[in-house]
Structure formats: structure tokens, C-alpha cells
Design an enzyme around this catalytic site. Structure first.
Site, PDB file in Angstrom:
ATOM      1  N   GLU A 163      36.871  20.172  41.822  1.00  0.00           N
ATOM      2  CA  GLU A 163      35.625  20.472  41.097  1.00  0.00           C
ATOM      3  C   GLU A 163      34.429  20.040  41.980  1.00  0.00           C
ATOM      4  OE1 GLU A 163      35.466  17.954  37.657  1.00  0.00           O
ATOM      5  OE2 GLU A 163      33.822  19.055  36.693  1.00  0.00           O
ATOM      6  N   LYS A 207      32.872  26.108  33.099  1.00  0.00           N
ATOM      7  CA  LYS A 207      33.527  25.030  32.332  1.00  0.00           C
ATOM      8  C   LYS A 207      33.048  25.018  30.879  1.00  0.00           C
ATOM      9  CE  LYS A 207      34.475  20.037  32.948  1.00  0.00           C
ATOM     10  NZ  LYS A 207      34.194  18.885  33.817  1.00  0.00           N
ATOM     11  N   CYS A 265      38.682  20.597  35.252  1.00  0.00           N
ATOM     12  CA  CYS A 265      38.815  19.186  34.905  1.00  0.00           C
ATOM     13  C   CYS A 265      39.045  18.920  33.414  1.00  0.00           C
ATOM     14  CB  CYS A 265      37.623  18.414  35.461  1.00  0.00           C
ATOM     15  SG  CYS A 265      38.036  16.676  35.752  1.00  0.00           S
ATOM     16  N   VAL A 294      38.273  11.028  36.407  1.00  0.00           N
ATOM     17  CA  VAL A 294      38.013   9.583  36.424  1.00  0.00           C
ATOM     18  C   VAL A 294      38.928   8.866  35.432  1.00  0.00           C
ATOM     19  CG1 VAL A 294      35.636   9.692  37.275  1.00  0.00           C
ATOM     20  CG2 VAL A 294      36.054   9.918  34.827  1.00  0.00           C
TER      21      VAL A 294
HETATM   22  C1  ACM Z   1      35.641  15.704  34.448  1.00  0.00           C
HETATM   23  O1  ACM Z   1      35.689  16.624  33.636  1.00  0.00           O
HETATM   24  N1  ACM Z   1      35.104  15.876  35.635  1.00  0.00           N
HETATM   25  C2  ACM Z   1      36.177  14.388  34.123  1.00  0.00           C
END
Ligand code: ACM
Length: 262
Positions: A39, A110, A143, A170
């Protein structure tokens, strides 16, 4: 057989050109059909505010970064799925792009923004869909989408053979959860996560590495270490993601009872 994989590394925050050069130098001699990048691998992840994001985001159609990657795809005869800070008019999305020799062949924005991302990105506004890559059906998610099983399921119902999953994780439990996403949908998944850390005025972000390629039924084909830089390519049999049978009488997609899920 199809050669798929990822490049796990530690992008430098704000170092678009440096990060692009790192990616090109590590991938220029790689024999693969599809490589997934993390990402936001050009800009880095932790923006202070929307103004900083807008100073680094690019319109993919006018981006020198994208042009250089398309050239790389042409030279190597492969495709890339990459995270991308996408400027689109007044909007700015945390996107994934499918790039190939022909240019931009797919785009995903996203849907599920994580934590501080909600303060500077716009939430995705495109339906989940799949894109053709030489007869192989590519689904993209970014992510934190991992924690919503609807994303992987919708892509599987649309016919995805491979879930391409750029990440800047994370939290520590996505990688294990993706084994379930592959089991319940009988698809391949490539999670390309970044390594390293970023220090900002709002705090330090430590990224968890351990990128992975997972086979249908949740078998880990390869998982990287937490901190190493690695280009990984494996050969997979795509037919395995097209057989949705768990037993002779059970198909994980057609056995669903959506009329009872309301
Ligand atoms: C994330 O969605 N970058 C934790």
C-alpha cells in the site's frame, strides 16, 4: 502455471523518486507474471493532514511514476498491482492499480479506511470488481479491507482467482486471518506488506512485514520475515482457485443461502 509474488520493502516517506528507483532496480530482472507491491509504496503512509497528502498524491493518468511502472511491465512482460495515492479532481483515494504493458488495466479505491486515514483520504466509491490479466481474474483489496469478510467474498463471487492485497499493516493479526479468507473462498491471496517504521509528529508507526502468498484452503506457500526486504515469486496452479468444492456435495459459493442473510 502462473508465477505470482510480491516485493516487501521499507518505503521512505515522501521519497517518491527514491522508492520508484528501489522498486525498478529490484524488479527489473525478475521473471514473473504478477507482482504485488505494498500500500502507498511511493509516498509512504502516515500523512499529517490532507494538505500533505495532496502534495504527494498523483493523478495516475498524468503520473510519471505510473508511466515508469508501465514501462517496467512492458520490458519484463509482467503485471503489477500497486498501492497508489490517487488524486482524482478534488478527491484523493487510497487506491490499488493493476498495471500491465497496455497501461492502467484496473483500479480499486480502498473502501474501509483505517484510523487516521479517515481524516485525509476520501472513502472509495467504486464497486468491488475483478479485472482480466491474460485470462486470470484479479481482485484487489487494500490493507484494512481484510477485516471485512464481505470484501474477499464479493471478489470471489465476481470470479476472482487471486486476491491482490497491498498493505501497510500495523496490527499483528491480518496475516493469519487471510488464511481464513482463502479457506472460505478457495482463492489465492497475495498480501504485500511493508516493513520499517515512520516517525511523525503524531507518533511512530511500526509496520509488520510478513508478507505472504496463500493458496486456496489457507495453505501458506511462503511468508516473509518481519523486517527483511524480499522479492518473492512462486508458481501456482490457477485451476485450484476455480474448484469451489469442499466435498462432493458442498460448493463454498453456490451453497450460500443469501435469502437468510438479511
Ligand atoms: C491499514 O489499513 N493500512 C492498516
Amino acid at each position: 502455471m502462473v508465477k505470482i509474488g510480491y516485493f516487501q520493502f521499507a518505503p521512505v516517506f515522501g521519497g517518491i523518486e527514491e522508492n520508484l528507483n528501489t522498486i525498478i532496480s529490484r524488479l527489473k530482472d525478475i521473471d514473473a507474471d504478477l507482482i504485488v507491491l505494498p500500500e502507498l509504496p511511493f509516498t509512504g503512509y502516515g500523512f499529517s493532514d490532507r494538505e500533505e497528502l495532496l502534495s504527494l498524491a498523483e493523478d495516475p493518468e498524468k503520473s510519471g511514476t505510473v508511466s515508469a511502472l508501465v514501462k517496467l511491465c512492458s520490458a519484463n512482460g509482467f503485471h503489477l498491482v500497486t498501492g497508489f495515492a490517487e488524486k482524482a479532481g478534488e478527491k484523493c483515494y487510497n487506491s490499488a492499480l493493476l498495471l500491465g504493458p497496455a497501461g492502467i488495466e484496473g483500479r480499486y479505491r480502498k473502501l474501509h479506511l483505517f484510523d487516521r486515514e479517515k481524516t485525509y483520504f476520501d472513502p472509495g466509491d467504486l464497486p468491488l470488481d475483478v479485472f482480466d490479466m491474460d485470462g486470470i481474474s484479479i481482485g484487489m483489496m487494500v490493507c484494512f479491507d481484510w477485516i471485512f469478510p464481505e470484501v474477499a467474498r464479493t471478489l470471489a463471487l465476481r470470479g476472482a482467482d487471486i486476491l491482490c492485497h497491498p498493505a501497510n499493516l500495523v496490527l499483528g493479526y491480518c496475516q493469519q486471518t487471510m488464511l481464513s479468507r482463502c479457506t472460505e473462498n478457495l482463492v489465492y491471496a497475495v498480501t504485500a506488506n511493508r516493513t520499517g517504521s515512520e516517525s511523525h509528529s503524531f507518533g511512530t508507526l511500526d509496520f509488520t512485514g510478513t508478507s505472504q502468498v496463500v493458496a486456496p484452503a489457507g495453505r501458506i506457500i511462503h511468508r516473509s520475515g518481519k523486517e527483511i526486504e524480499e522479492v518473492l515469486v512462486v508458481e501456482v496452479d490457477i485451476l485450484q482457485s476455480r474448484n469451489k468444492c469442499i466435498t462432493e456435495r458442498n460448493d463454498v459459493l453456490s451453497d450460500r443461502r443469501p435469502e437468510f442473510y438479511q
